[in-house]
Structure formats: C-alpha cells, structure tokens
Design an enzyme around this catalytic site. Structure first.
Site, PDB file in Angstrom:
ATOM      1  N   TYR A 122     -28.377  18.831  17.826  1.00 15.63           N
ATOM      2  CA  TYR A 122     -27.814  17.943  16.809  1.00 15.63           C
ATOM      3  C   TYR A 122     -27.337  18.744  15.592  1.00 15.63           C
ATOM      4  O   TYR A 122     -26.646  18.217  14.732  1.00 15.63           O
ATOM      5  CB  TYR A 122     -28.832  16.891  16.354  1.00 15.63           C
ATOM      6  CG  TYR A 122     -29.023  15.792  17.366  1.00 15.63           C
ATOM      7  CD1 TYR A 122     -28.027  14.842  17.588  1.00 15.63           C
ATOM      8  CD2 TYR A 122     -30.194  15.701  18.100  1.00 15.63           C
ATOM      9  CE1 TYR A 122     -28.197  13.842  18.530  1.00 15.63           C
ATOM     10  CE2 TYR A 122     -30.373  14.701  19.037  1.00 15.63           C
ATOM     11  CZ  TYR A 122     -29.367  13.775  19.243  1.00 15.63           C
ATOM     12  OH  TYR A 122     -29.539  12.783  20.167  1.00 15.63           O
ATOM     13  N   SER A 123     -27.713  20.007  15.526  1.00 14.27           N
ATOM     14  CA  SER A 123     -27.317  20.889  14.429  1.00 14.27           C
ATOM     15  C   SER A 123     -26.023  21.621  14.796  1.00 14.27           C
ATOM     16  O   SER A 123     -25.935  22.237  15.867  1.00 14.27           O
ATOM     17  CB  SER A 123     -28.440  21.901  14.177  1.00 14.27           C
ATOM     18  OG  SER A 123     -27.974  23.010  13.461  1.00 14.27           O
ATOM     19  N   ALA A 124     -25.037  21.569  13.918  1.00 10.48           N
ATOM     20  CA  ALA A 124     -23.739  22.211  14.205  1.00 10.48           C
ATOM     21  C   ALA A 124     -23.861  23.718  14.439  1.00 10.48           C
ATOM     22  O   ALA A 124     -23.270  24.239  15.399  1.00 10.48           O
ATOM     23  CB  ALA A 124     -22.749  21.911  13.079  1.00 10.48           C
TER      24      ALA A 124
END
Length: 104
Positions: free
Chosen positions: A10-12
């Site tokens: 979910y973290s870019a």
C-alpha cells in the site's frame, strides 16, 4: 543467499521497489509488513530496521533501510515552493551534498 524485501504494497515507495525487482527478474523473498496493523513497530521488524520504516532490503549482512532518493533530496536542502508558479531551488533536481554544481 537471496535478497529479502520488507514491504507494504500500500506504500508507493514499496510498490516501486517491488515493481523494479519483478521487472528486472531479480530473485527476492518478500516479507509483508502491514503498516495498518502496526507490524512495523513490532520487535521482530525493529530488529531489521530500528527506525520502523519500510521499505527495507536485506542481502545477507547488508541492509538498506532508507530510500536513496530520499537521501538525495534531503541532501539538497530543497523544499517545495509555497505557491504554484514560484521557482524551486536547485532547478528542481536533487543532488548529493558535495557533488559538482550544474552551474559550474
């Protein structure tokens, strides 16, 4: 010895590393770290990265627990302009401290 990736997709920044390794056929073992569940603050993960940040990459004894791009940007002293249309510092290009200036 295989590259170990500690990621939350979910973290870019984590997704960027995941995509890069897959696209370049780099063999890796993924260790999911769910930030929303607070797994980055558990003692098991803090042994990997005492700062509790993802992404973290481990290859044997070698550990990268900080984004090189972030280090580049923090070294340049640039901050985003307060309003659209104002010029940014360093022509918008992050650089390492002590590297030759593009103006020389």
């Amino acid at each position: 010895m295989v590259l170990e990736l500690f990621l939350d997709l979910y973290s870019a920044p984590c997704r960027a590393i995941y995509i890069f390794t897959r696209k370049n056929s780099i063999p890796f073992e993924m260790h999911p770290v769910e930030l929303a569940q607070g797994e980055h603050l558990k003692p098991e993960f803090l042994k990997v990265n005492p700062l509790g940040k993802v992404p973290a990459l481990r290859d044997g004894d070698f550990l990268v627990a900080e984004s090189p791009a972030r280090r580049l940007q923090s070294g340049s002293g640039c901050r985003p302009p307060p309003r659209p249309g104002q010029p940014g510092c360093n022509r918008g290009r992050p650089r390492l401290e002590g590297s030759p200036s593009p103006d020389v």
